[in-house]
Design a protein around this motif. Sequence first.
Motif, PDB file in Angstrom:
ATOM      1  N   THR A 162       0.653  -0.339  -0.166  1.00  0.00           N
ATOM      2  CA  THR A 162      -0.298  -0.150  -0.090  1.00  0.00           C
ATOM      3  C   THR A 162       0.858   1.254  -0.013  1.00  0.00           C
ATOM      4  N   GLU A 163       0.337   2.123  -0.350  1.00  0.00           N
ATOM      5  CA  GLU A 163       0.800   3.195  -0.633  1.00  0.00           C
ATOM      6  C   GLU A 163       1.772   3.997   1.078  1.00  0.00           C
ATOM      7  N   SER A 164       0.394   3.942   1.702  1.00  0.00           N
ATOM      8  CA  SER A 164       1.881   3.773   3.275  1.00  0.00           C
ATOM      9  C   SER A 164       2.507   2.919   3.273  1.00  0.00           C
ATOM     10  N   ASN A 165       2.823   2.176   3.688  1.00  0.00           N
ATOM     11  CA  ASN A 165       3.857   0.557   3.396  1.00  0.00           C
ATOM     12  C   ASN A 165       5.201   1.111   3.214  1.00  0.00           C
ATOM     13  N   GLU A 166       4.726   1.577   1.426  1.00  0.00           N
ATOM     14  CA  GLU A 166       5.950   1.685   0.562  1.00  0.00           C
ATOM     15  C   GLU A 166       6.822   3.252   1.352  1.00  0.00           C
ATOM     16  N   PRO A 219      -0.945   0.601  -9.235  1.00  0.00           N
ATOM     17  CA  PRO A 219      -1.078   0.861  -8.301  1.00  0.00           C
ATOM     18  C   PRO A 219      -0.676   0.349  -6.896  1.00  0.00           C
ATOM     19  N   PHE A 220      -0.101   1.572  -6.006  1.00  0.00           N
ATOM     20  CA  PHE A 220       0.477   1.000  -4.850  1.00  0.00           C
ATOM     21  C   PHE A 220      -1.340   0.329  -4.241  1.00  0.00           C
ATOM     22  N   GLY A 221      -1.296  -1.496  -3.658  1.00  0.00           N
ATOM     23  CA  GLY A 221      -2.441  -1.466  -3.228  1.00  0.00           C
ATOM     24  C   GLY A 221      -3.312  -2.504  -3.981  1.00  0.00           C
ATOM     25  N   ASN A 222      -3.120  -2.344  -5.479  1.00  0.00           N
ATOM     26  CA  ASN A 222      -3.745  -2.763  -6.059  1.00  0.00           C
ATOM     27  C   ASN A 222      -3.316  -4.172  -6.750  1.00  0.00           C
ATOM     28  N   LEU A 223      -5.098  -4.771  -7.017  1.00  0.00           N
ATOM     29  CA  LEU A 223      -4.347  -6.279  -7.529  1.00  0.00           C
ATOM     30  C   LEU A 223      -3.493  -6.796  -9.085  1.00  0.00           C
ATOM     31  N   THR A 224      -2.538  -7.244  -8.832  1.00  0.00           N
ATOM     32  CA  THR A 224      -1.950  -6.527 -10.331  1.00  0.00           C
ATOM     33  C   THR A 224      -2.191  -8.111 -10.966  1.00  0.00           C
ATOM     34  N   GLY A 225      -1.987  -7.705 -12.406  1.00  0.00           N
ATOM     35  CA  GLY A 225      -2.133  -8.992 -13.399  1.00  0.00           C
ATOM     36  C   GLY A 225      -1.892 -10.490 -12.836  1.00  0.00           C
TER      37      GLY A 225
END
Length: 432
Positions: A48-52, A69-75
Amino acid sequence: MKTLPPLYTGLLLASLFSPAALAQIPSSDGYVLDKVVQVSRHGVRPPTESNEKLLTSVTQRKWPTWLVPFGNLTGHGYTGAVEMGRYRGEVLRDAGLIPRGCPDASQLLVHASPLQRTKATAQALLDGMFPGCGLQPGYVHGKQDALFQANEMPFAALDPAKAKAEILKALGGSVEAAQARYKPFEEKLREVVCLPATDCPYGKQDWTLEQNAKGRFAIKGLSAGANMGEVFRLEYSQGLPLDKVAFGNGRTAAEVSSLMVLTKAKYDYLNDIPYIASRGASELMNQIALELKQGTPLEQKDAPDSPPDVPLMLLVAHDTNISYLRTMLGFGWKQGDYIANNIPPVGTLQFERYKEVKTGEYFLRIAFEAQSMDQIRNLTQLTDTQKPLRSDFQSAGDCRKTSAGLLCPLKDAMVKVEQNIDPTALTPYTFN
């Protein structure tokens, strides 16, 4: 506190005809799969963005770049979830629970937490289970759903003093004593993430117990190491080059898990606390219990919030939700190379209700199933000889080892399921 019922967007069906009636298929020893409720974690995602921001700050170095984007499911995460859905669909189809073609709305309820990664994972599971059917998951429009974000909502708020006392008890009396026990693991992570001859801040911070604005507790100082372990596991699962996983220190699943000791500590001390779990997941467990009892002598006819009576209820959630449910049940597992009680991407807590053909009695099987770390990384096709990892729970009563798994009498098992539901942490809930 009264809350607005969530909007369930329903299932959109591609087919214009109703499927043929399902033929229940008894197992070799005479049990029919009658109903399933499963709670799945979302698939592989970047931090997630905060973790990054936290990890970059404490290590003073650049972490791998992800393509979503941060936190989103990848392909990759979507594809892995499709495979898990396909495999799980075949198992349920072979048992006669779901149709060979497309289901109608009376046979299936799919509901996801309102974050992108959970909604997209629900879509992937549906695409795997029912390819070409055009099904879409339901979800609440907004950022919070009482099923999944109860731990951040007023109706399930914690008593801070009680929560803090329980956390300190789990820590062994003090945060300082716990940090001292885990110092070798902090030093190990320092060797992994800190570049030589740099003033790397990681591992130099004292742990402190804090409650945030949403009412959740965190251990500042522990959080960074816990998040590192999770990110390393996600990097490996995503299929990143091995010289990128844990900065080249996670070349096998076992090596990655060895870097997740602080990840487990975070769950041991913040999620797997009975009081905190009960406050955070009573709403979810209550809906599961109501669904499992429908159509049996245990059904609560006057329950105002009963979900639709469907053969398959699929809920897509977060590891926090599943860890709370696990704690409420008293269910533990150790699977493959994973650390104990780990909840991998698309890991699924399954509640399967069976009916014994000759007696008409109902039984419950509770299990946790997940792809191995290498199965996710390699997008391995799941088969009868290449199965996911599975652990059965001995819930209560005269449980039986059967060809379908460990089955326990429904009446006894439901006592275990419901025993830690906190009635003061419930709110009106409706699937529309």
